[in-house]
Design a protein around this motif. Structure first.
Motif, mmCIF file in Angstrom:
data_model
loop_
_atom_site.group_PDB
_atom_site.id
_atom_site.type_symbol
_atom_site.label_atom_id
_atom_site.label_comp_id
_atom_site.label_asym_id
_atom_site.label_seq_id
_atom_site.Cartn_x
_atom_site.Cartn_y
_atom_site.Cartn_z
ATOM 1 N N GLY A 189 6.269 5.555 -0.964
ATOM 2 C CA GLY A 189 5.473 6.028 0.155
ATOM 3 C C GLY A 189 5.003 7.451 -0.055
ATOM 4 N N GLY A 190 3.863 7.779 0.549
ATOM 5 C CA GLY A 190 3.311 9.123 0.448
ATOM 6 C C GLY A 190 3.098 9.733 1.810
ATOM 7 N N TRP A 191 2.723 10.994 1.814
ATOM 8 C CA TRP A 191 2.507 11.745 3.049
ATOM 9 C C TRP A 191 1.410 11.102 3.881
ATOM 10 C CZ3 TRP A 191 -1.548 14.422 5.291
ATOM 11 C CH2 TRP A 191 -1.206 15.309 6.314
ATOM 12 N N GLY A 192 1.647 10.971 5.181
ATOM 13 C CA GLY A 192 0.632 10.426 6.063
ATOM 14 C C GLY A 192 0.583 8.917 6.096
ATOM 15 N N GLY A 193 1.575 8.247 5.495
ATOM 16 C CA GLY A 193 1.649 6.798 5.601
ATOM 17 C C GLY A 193 1.018 6.018 4.468
ATOM 18 N N GLN A 194 0.605 6.689 3.407
ATOM 19 C CA GLN A 194 0.031 5.971 2.273
ATOM 20 C C GLN A 194 1.151 5.367 1.428
ATOM 21 O OE1 GLN A 194 -1.740 8.798 -0.593
ATOM 22 N NE2 GLN A 194 -0.748 10.388 0.618
ATOM 23 N N GLY A 195 0.809 4.418 0.570
ATOM 24 C CA GLY A 195 1.879 3.825 -0.215
ATOM 25 C C GLY A 195 1.396 2.885 -1.308
ATOM 26 N N LEU A 196 2.348 2.570 -2.190
ATOM 27 C CA LEU A 196 2.130 1.684 -3.324
ATOM 28 C C LEU A 196 3.274 0.677 -3.359
ATOM 29 C CD1 LEU A 196 0.844 0.914 -6.138
ATOM 30 C CD2 LEU A 196 2.330 2.679 -7.131
ATOM 31 N N ILE A 197 2.932 -0.597 -3.503
ATOM 32 C CA ILE A 197 3.931 -1.658 -3.650
ATOM 33 C C ILE A 197 3.633 -2.417 -4.928
ATOM 34 C CG2 ILE A 197 4.924 -3.759 -2.661
ATOM 35 C CD1 ILE A 197 4.043 -2.781 0.090
ATOM 36 N N VAL A 198 4.635 -2.556 -5.776
ATOM 37 C CA VAL A 198 4.513 -3.302 -7.026
ATOM 38 C C VAL A 198 5.610 -4.355 -7.053
ATOM 39 C CG1 VAL A 198 4.621 -3.160 -9.534
ATOM 40 C CG2 VAL A 198 3.583 -1.293 -8.242
ATOM 41 N N ASN A 199 5.256 -5.573 -7.464
ATOM 42 C CA ASN A 199 6.279 -6.608 -7.603
ATOM 43 C C ASN A 199 6.090 -7.323 -8.944
ATOM 44 O OD1 ASN A 199 7.981 -8.879 -7.442
ATOM 45 N ND2 ASN A 199 7.906 -8.819 -5.201
ATOM 46 N N PRO A 200 6.827 -6.901 -9.972
ATOM 47 C CA PRO A 200 6.701 -7.552 -11.287
ATOM 48 C C PRO A 200 7.009 -9.046 -11.249
ATOM 49 C CG PRO A 200 7.906 -5.474 -11.465
ATOM 50 C CD PRO A 200 7.772 -5.765 -10.008
ATOM 51 N N LYS A 201 7.884 -9.467 -10.345
ATOM 52 C CA LYS A 201 8.250 -10.884 -10.237
ATOM 53 C C LYS A 201 7.031 -11.731 -9.886
ATOM 54 C CE LYS A 201 11.024 -13.981 -7.338
ATOM 55 N NZ LYS A 201 12.008 -14.029 -6.220
ATOM 56 N N HIS A 202 6.198 -11.252 -8.961
ATOM 57 C CA HIS A 202 5.014 -11.993 -8.529
ATOM 58 C C HIS A 202 3.732 -11.471 -9.171
ATOM 59 C CE1 HIS A 202 7.222 -14.354 -5.654
ATOM 60 N NE2 HIS A 202 7.657 -13.289 -5.005
ATOM 61 N N ASP A 203 3.863 -10.407 -9.987
ATOM 62 C CA ASP A 203 2.697 -9.816 -10.652
ATOM 63 C C ASP A 203 1.658 -9.359 -9.628
ATOM 64 O OD1 ASP A 203 1.217 -8.869 -12.741
ATOM 65 O OD2 ASP A 203 0.666 -10.814 -13.554
ATOM 66 N N THR A 204 2.127 -8.662 -8.603
ATOM 67 C CA THR A 204 1.240 -8.203 -7.535
ATOM 68 C C THR A 204 1.323 -6.694 -7.361
ATOM 69 O OG1 THR A 204 2.972 -8.597 -5.878
ATOM 70 C CG2 THR A 204 1.372 -10.360 -6.254
ATOM 71 N N VAL A 205 0.237 -6.125 -6.873
ATOM 72 C CA VAL A 205 0.159 -4.697 -6.544
ATOM 73 C C VAL A 205 -0.566 -4.563 -5.216
ATOM 74 C CG1 VAL A 205 -0.815 -2.454 -7.159
ATOM 75 C CG2 VAL A 205 0.144 -3.912 -8.934
ATOM 76 N N ALA A 206 -0.073 -3.717 -4.342
ATOM 77 C CA ALA A 206 -0.754 -3.416 -3.082
ATOM 78 C C ALA A 206 -0.788 -1.909 -2.897
ATOM 79 C CB ALA A 206 -0.042 -4.081 -1.909
ATOM 80 N N VAL A 207 -1.945 -1.393 -2.482
ATOM 81 C CA VAL A 207 -2.114 0.021 -2.187
ATOM 82 C C VAL A 207 -2.640 0.125 -0.760
ATOM 83 C CG1 VAL A 207 -3.319 2.145 -2.788
ATOM 84 C CG2 VAL A 207 -2.605 0.567 -4.589
ATOM 85 N N PHE A 208 -2.114 1.053 0.008
ATOM 86 C CA PHE A 208 -2.589 1.215 1.373
ATOM 87 C C PHE A 208 -2.580 2.697 1.749
ATOM 88 C CE2 PHE A 208 1.922 0.247 1.278
ATOM 89 C CZ PHE A 208 2.494 1.237 2.061
#
Length: 235
Positions: A189-208
């Motif tokens: 997570g980053g300042w102000g509610g931003q974030g990065l999610i990585v899941n190698p198991k499902h090969d997925t990435v989410a940025v918000f």
């Protein structure tokens, strides 16, 4: 004893913030973080390994070590190891308020799609963004298995799962990843509610990205994003 304190101007952390230019400067503020931290004397609050404490000062010290070992600027190190090797669409940068010293603990800014590219390095599909495997299998194994969950205790860190599945919980945190979840997701997570999610198991990435509300509270999107990813890709 130098945990993050954003209000107490006499605290160790606020003194560091003033030294690097990230806090309201007072007349007697330290001139720069290198001099301040090299002469800093702090007390130990707890026995080693018994408590978890977050401090941006740790990030600065790690940056300083990297600069000393390589005799290069942190920006150059980060560019050569990662940013130039992921096919980034745009430049990234670090805030550097005072003397050009990077705010390594929370001053990174970027194109959102490029942050997703950085996240892909942790997945089996890394070849989409890089010709070489930058994040090794050994490092991924360490991230997933080497944390110390007893330091977090899983108190207040569960998020809602799907209706037919139990709640998803954080197993531990490790290095820059604030949460390593039981389904294999890595979150930062980053300042102000931003974030990065990585899941190698499902090969997925989410940025918000999000924002602070008028009352100073932060919009929390990470639990919603985790639940959404679980609904789409399963556990």
């Amino acid at each position: 004893d130098c945990g993050d304190e954003y209000d107490n101007r006499k605290s160790c952390y606020y003194q560091y913030s003033m030294a690097i230019g990230d806090g309201h400067r007072e007349a007697d503020a330290p001139d720069n973080p290198y001099d301040f931290l090299s002469s800093l004397k702090v007390d130990r609050l707890y026995p080693q390994g018994s408590h978890f404490s977050y401090s941006g000062v740790n990030n600065f010290v790690l940056m300083w070590i990297a600069e000393e070992l390589t005799q290069r600027s942190f920006a150059d190190i980060f560019s050569s190891l990662f940013w130039r090797r992921i096919g980034a669409e745009a430049d990234a940068g670090f805030l550097a308020y005072r003397y050009g010293i990077p705010l390594s603990h929370g001053g990174f800014f970027y194109n959102i799609r490029d942050l997703a590219r950085l996240g892909v390095l942790y997945n089996p599909s890394f070849g989409v963004v890089s010709d070489e495997k930058i994040i090794t299998d050994e490092h991924l194994e360490l991230l997933g298995s080497d944390g110390r969950s007893h330091l977090l205790g899983n108190v207040g860190v569960k998020v809602a799962g799907t209706p037919d599945a139990p709640e998803l919980a954080i197993r531990h945190n490790i290095y820059q990843w604030g949460g390593v979840y039981t389904n294999g997701a890595l979150t930062h997570g980053g300042w102000g509610g931003q974030g990065l999610i990585v899941n190698p198991k499902h090969d997925t990435v989410a940025v918000f990205t999000a924002y602070f509300k008028e009352d100073g509270s932060e919009v929390q999107l990470e639990p919603l994003m985790l639940a959404l990813l679980e609904d789409v890709f399963g556990r």
